[in-house]
Design a protein around this motif. Sequence first.
Motif, PDB file in Angstrom:
ATOM      1  N   SER A  77       6.110 -19.906 -15.866  1.00 32.47           N
ATOM      2  CA  SER A  77       5.447 -19.785 -14.575  1.00 32.47           C
ATOM      3  C   SER A  77       6.407 -19.121 -13.601  1.00 32.47           C
ATOM      4  CB  SER A  77       5.023 -21.158 -14.040  1.00 32.47           C
ATOM      5  OG  SER A  77       6.155 -21.989 -13.845  1.00 32.47           O
ATOM      6  N   GLY A  78       5.857 -18.599 -12.531  1.00 30.61           N
ATOM      7  CA  GLY A  78       6.689 -17.960 -11.517  1.00 30.61           C
ATOM      8  C   GLY A  78       5.823 -17.425 -10.407  1.00 30.61           C
ATOM      9  N   ARG A  79       6.379 -17.391  -9.218  1.00 25.50           N
ATOM     10  CA  ARG A  79       5.652 -16.850  -8.082  1.00 25.50           C
ATOM     11  C   ARG A  79       5.567 -15.335  -8.180  1.00 25.50           C
ATOM     12  NH1 ARG A  79       8.694 -18.969  -2.915  1.00 25.50           N
ATOM     13  NH2 ARG A  79      10.465 -18.298  -4.186  1.00 25.50           N
ATOM     14  N   THR A  80       4.591 -14.759  -7.485  1.00 25.40           N
ATOM     15  CA  THR A  80       4.503 -13.310  -7.390  1.00 25.40           C
ATOM     16  C   THR A  80       5.762 -12.788  -6.729  1.00 25.40           C
ATOM     17  OG1 THR A  80       2.099 -13.343  -7.231  1.00 25.40           O
ATOM     18  CG2 THR A  80       3.220 -11.380  -6.407  1.00 25.40           C
ATOM     19  N   THR A  81       6.494 -11.955  -7.444  1.00 25.31           N
ATOM     20  CA  THR A  81       7.754 -11.403  -6.968  1.00 25.31           C
ATOM     21  C   THR A  81       7.737  -9.906  -7.236  1.00 25.31           C
ATOM     22  OG1 THR A  81       8.842 -13.488  -7.531  1.00 25.31           O
ATOM     23  CG2 THR A  81      10.262 -11.606  -7.067  1.00 25.31           C
ATOM     24  N   LEU A  82       8.096  -9.121  -6.231  1.00 22.66           N
ATOM     25  CA  LEU A  82       7.856  -7.681  -6.258  1.00 22.66           C
ATOM     26  C   LEU A  82       9.144  -6.877  -6.352  1.00 22.66           C
ATOM     27  CD1 LEU A  82       5.262  -7.623  -3.330  1.00 22.66           C
ATOM     28  CD2 LEU A  82       4.761  -7.685  -5.785  1.00 22.66           C
ATOM     29  N   ALA A  83       9.047  -5.778  -7.076  1.00 20.86           N
ATOM     30  CA  ALA A  83      10.091  -4.739  -7.114  1.00 20.86           C
ATOM     31  C   ALA A  83       9.381  -3.398  -7.132  1.00 20.86           C
ATOM     32  CB  ALA A  83      10.975  -4.899  -8.349  1.00 20.86           C
ATOM     33  N   THR A  84      10.075  -2.339  -6.714  1.00 24.47           N
ATOM     34  CA  THR A  84       9.454  -1.023  -6.851  1.00 24.47           C
ATOM     35  C   THR A  84       9.440  -0.636  -8.323  1.00 24.47           C
ATOM     36  OG1 THR A  84      11.477   0.281  -6.619  1.00 24.47           O
ATOM     37  CG2 THR A  84      10.317  -0.351  -4.577  1.00 24.47           C
TER      38      THR A  84
ATOM     39  N   LEU B  41       4.512  -1.209  -6.209  1.00 24.00           N
ATOM     40  CA  LEU B  41       5.208  -2.479  -6.379  1.00 24.00           C
ATOM     41  C   LEU B  41       4.696  -3.206  -7.614  1.00 24.00           C
ATOM     42  CD1 LEU B  41       5.342  -3.771  -2.691  1.00 24.00           C
ATOM     43  CD2 LEU B  41       6.968  -2.317  -3.928  1.00 24.00           C
ATOM     44  N   VAL B  42       5.589  -3.489  -8.534  1.00 22.05           N
ATOM     45  CA  VAL B  42       5.242  -4.225  -9.740  1.00 22.05           C
ATOM     46  C   VAL B  42       5.569  -5.700  -9.546  1.00 22.05           C
ATOM     47  CG1 VAL B  42       5.640  -2.215 -11.210  1.00 22.05           C
ATOM     48  CG2 VAL B  42       7.480  -3.862 -10.858  1.00 22.05           C
ATOM     49  N   GLN B  43       4.797  -6.550 -10.216  1.00 21.65           N
ATOM     50  CA  GLN B  43       5.057  -7.985 -10.216  1.00 21.65           C
ATOM     51  C   GLN B  43       5.947  -8.295 -11.422  1.00 21.65           C
ATOM     52  OE1 GLN B  43       1.571 -10.438  -9.850  1.00 21.65           O
ATOM     53  NE2 GLN B  43       0.652  -9.140  -8.277  1.00 21.65           N
ATOM     54  N   VAL B  44       7.128  -8.824 -11.150  1.00 19.74           N
ATOM     55  CA  VAL B  44       8.133  -8.945 -12.208  1.00 19.74           C
ATOM     56  C   VAL B  44       8.078 -10.323 -12.854  1.00 19.74           C
ATOM     57  CG1 VAL B  44       9.580  -7.297 -10.960  1.00 19.74           C
ATOM     58  CG2 VAL B  44       9.989  -9.747 -10.672  1.00 19.74           C
TER      59      VAL B  44
ATOM     60  N   GLY C 234       0.785  -1.212   0.000  1.00 20.09           N
ATOM     61  CA  GLY C 234       0.000   0.000   0.000  1.00 20.09           C
ATOM     62  C   GLY C 234       0.823   1.271   0.000  1.00 20.09           C
ATOM     63  N   LEU C 235       2.027   1.196   0.549  1.00 17.11           N
ATOM     64  CA  LEU C 235       2.864   2.389   0.690  1.00 17.11           C
ATOM     65  C   LEU C 235       3.737   2.640  -0.529  1.00 17.11           C
ATOM     66  CD1 LEU C 235       3.976   1.660   4.351  1.00 17.11           C
ATOM     67  CD2 LEU C 235       2.518   3.576   3.644  1.00 17.11           C
ATOM     68  N   LEU C 236       4.065   1.576  -1.253  1.00 14.80           N
ATOM     69  CA  LEU C 236       5.007   1.691  -2.359  1.00 14.80           C
ATOM     70  C   LEU C 236       4.372   1.188  -3.659  1.00 14.80           C
ATOM     71  CD1 LEU C 236       8.199   0.197  -0.645  1.00 14.80           C
ATOM     72  CD2 LEU C 236       7.632   2.619  -0.957  1.00 14.80           C
TER      73      LEU C 236
ATOM     74  N   ALA D  33      10.065   2.200  -9.636  1.00 16.75           N
ATOM     75  CA  ALA D  33      11.229   3.023  -9.992  1.00 16.75           C
ATOM     76  C   ALA D  33      12.451   2.151 -10.241  1.00 16.75           C
ATOM     77  CB  ALA D  33      11.504   4.037  -8.881  1.00 16.75           C
ATOM     78  N   ASP D  34      12.661   1.133  -9.400  1.00 13.91           N
ATOM     79  CA  ASP D  34      13.808   0.249  -9.600  1.00 13.91           C
ATOM     80  C   ASP D  34      13.645  -0.563 -10.876  1.00 13.91           C
ATOM     81  OD1 ASP D  34      15.088   1.088  -7.301  1.00 13.91           O
ATOM     82  OD2 ASP D  34      14.363  -0.570  -6.061  1.00 13.91           O
ATOM     83  N   TRP D  35      12.465  -1.120 -11.091  1.00  8.60           N
ATOM     84  CA  TRP D  35      12.261  -2.005 -12.230  1.00  8.60           C
ATOM     85  C   TRP D  35      12.335  -1.249 -13.546  1.00  8.60           C
ATOM     86  CZ3 TRP D  35      12.778  -6.870 -13.134  1.00  8.60           C
ATOM     87  CH2 TRP D  35      12.183  -7.463 -14.245  1.00  8.60           C
ATOM     88  N   LEU D  36      11.787  -0.050 -13.566  1.00 12.91           N
ATOM     89  CA  LEU D  36      11.731   0.715 -14.813  1.00 12.91           C
ATOM     90  C   LEU D  36      12.905   1.673 -14.979  1.00 12.91           C
ATOM     91  CD1 LEU D  36       7.902   1.456 -14.872  1.00 12.91           C
ATOM     92  CD2 LEU D  36       9.146  -0.308 -16.130  1.00 12.91           C
ATOM     93  N   GLY D  37      13.667   1.854 -13.920  1.00 13.57           N
ATOM     94  CA  GLY D  37      14.814   2.754 -14.008  1.00 13.57           C
ATOM     95  C   GLY D  37      14.434   4.210 -14.153  1.00 13.57           C
ATOM     96  N   ARG D  38      13.218   4.558 -13.708  1.00 17.03           N
ATOM     97  CA  ARG D  38      12.730   5.934 -13.810  1.00 17.03           C
ATOM     98  C   ARG D  38      11.918   6.267 -12.568  1.00 17.03           C
ATOM     99  NH1 ARG D  38       9.442   5.559 -19.253  1.00 17.03           N
ATOM    100  NH2 ARG D  38       9.638   3.326 -18.857  1.00 17.03           N
ATOM    101  N   PRO D  39      11.913   7.521 -12.149  1.00 13.79           N
ATOM    102  CA  PRO D  39      11.107   7.888 -10.988  1.00 13.79           C
ATOM    103  C   PRO D  39       9.629   7.968 -11.341  1.00 13.79           C
ATOM    104  CG  PRO D  39      12.134   9.843 -11.903  1.00 13.79           C
ATOM    105  CD  PRO D  39      12.681   8.668 -12.684  1.00 13.79           C
ATOM    106  N   LEU D  40       8.792   7.956 -10.318  1.00 12.00           N
ATOM    107  CA  LEU D  40       7.372   8.184 -10.529  1.00 12.00           C
ATOM    108  C   LEU D  40       7.141   9.581 -11.089  1.00 12.00           C
ATOM    109  CD1 LEU D  40       5.825   6.713  -7.258  1.00 12.00           C
ATOM    110  CD2 LEU D  40       5.998   5.606  -9.492  1.00 12.00           C
ATOM    111  N   ASP D  41       6.091   9.715 -11.886  1.00  9.83           N
ATOM    112  CA  ASP D  41       5.692  11.005 -12.442  1.00  9.83           C
ATOM    113  C   ASP D  41       4.561  11.563 -11.574  1.00  9.83           C
ATOM    114  OD1 ASP D  41       4.800  13.166 -13.838  1.00  9.83           O
ATOM    115  OD2 ASP D  41       4.260  12.068 -15.656  1.00  9.83           O
ATOM    116  N   ARG D  42       4.901  12.485 -10.717  1.00  8.03           N
ATOM    117  CA  ARG D  42       3.911  13.034  -9.791  1.00  8.03           C
ATOM    118  C   ARG D  42       3.188  14.252 -10.353  1.00  8.03           C
ATOM    119  NH1 ARG D  42       4.319  10.193  -5.220  1.00  8.03           N
ATOM    120  NH2 ARG D  42       6.279   9.074  -4.835  1.00  8.03           N
ATOM    121  N   ASP D  43       3.386  14.504 -11.655  1.00  7.09           N
ATOM    122  CA  ASP D  43       2.696  15.624 -12.293  1.00  7.09           C
ATOM    123  C   ASP D  43       1.440  15.184 -13.032  1.00  7.09           C
ATOM    124  OD1 ASP D  43       4.595  17.468 -11.415  1.00  7.09           O
ATOM    125  OD2 ASP D  43       5.903  17.077 -13.131  1.00  7.09           O
ATOM    126  N   GLY D  44       1.100  13.893 -12.968  1.00 10.35           N
ATOM    127  CA  GLY D  44      -0.127  13.441 -13.603  1.00 10.35           C
ATOM    128  C   GLY D  44      -1.336  14.097 -12.958  1.00 10.35           C
TER     129      GLY D  44
END
Length: 369
Positions: free
Chosen positions: A178-185, A166-169, A162-164, A187-198
């Motif tokens: 197949s693969g288990r649900t595995t999480l990354a932020t 988190l994408v399922q990679v 809820g706080l971050l 920003a880390d996965w995409l190599g870009r910060p969130l866009d807070r201007d939306g």
Amino acid sequence: MPDTLGPRALNRALLARQLLLRAAEVTPLEAVRHLCGLQAQAPFPPYYGLWSRLHGFRPEQLGQLLLDRQVVRIALMRGTVHLVTAEDCLWLRPLVQPLFDRDLRTNTAYKKPLAPLDLGEVADRARAVLAEEPHTPAALGKRLAEQWPDTPPAALAHAARGLLPLVQVPPRAVWGRSGRTTLATAADWLGRPLDRDGSLDDLVSRYLAAFGPASVADVQAWSGLTRLGEVVDRLRPRLRVFRTEQGREVFDLPEAPRPDPATPAPPRFIAEFYNLLLSHTDRTRVLPDDARKRVFGVPNGVFPGTLLVDGLVRGSWRIARSRNAATLEIEPYERFSTKDRAALEDEGARLLRFAVGEDAGDIRFAPLA
């Protein structure tokens, strides 16, 4: 006085926006963006969602988009997992954060154990753990419990979700793997910060492009956000305004397609967990009341694959697999005409070829209940 749109006009407009009146000649990435995501609680419904819409779609096209990080699976609208483009992920996730804040305050399973914690500290620690490498929810909760040993790991993992953002990679949700649900932020996965201007203005406009014409309540039902009336009021000078036959005000983008209500709608096999059925307060534009009781009456809240006949849900489907065979099982909610049944058999055979290959199995219609 605004023009009136009847049920069939609303239905055909929605099907046109959803690329379901005819096979679209767009790329899978373009379709995912246009639709503002596909609901994706389960790994593979988005593949069937694109198959039902796009000319010549192949599952490896979407699988490669996941591997190339051009699309991601992340909890967004209504707090449910959606498959969206990377760009949409980065601006949509901050906009829907109020959903997750509300959940952390009200979730009956987790609010009590989380109440004593500094959630900012939990977010910082979770972010640091995930920066090392992606973690499953269980592994993330266990790592966080090292710092908060009196808090259940599942509650801590839920807080991180809820706080971050988190994408399922992958490899989860890559066709054929197949693969288990595995999480990354994100920003880390995409190599870009969130866009807070939306902006919420953009969110409402994107919704109307994919689901309109629609009311304020409809936008709120799709997004899970509240108080969007002021956003629509701000946009009103740039929108077309209509009324339903019940007198409800609905809004639309001026240039969006609104086909003739007499436009034919071919039979469609609709994927499980489909936004088409969940994105309006008045679902009768595609889901008649008798069908709604059957769709929503499935145990455990699992939404089945459904059938559109003349634009309305008139049955459900599933593929039953055994070691050497696959059967497409169709459950009619009403008696089909000879023409509609033949069209469903043709489309069903195409679905089986997509799902299981050229050596497709049988199609079986259940007796009418």
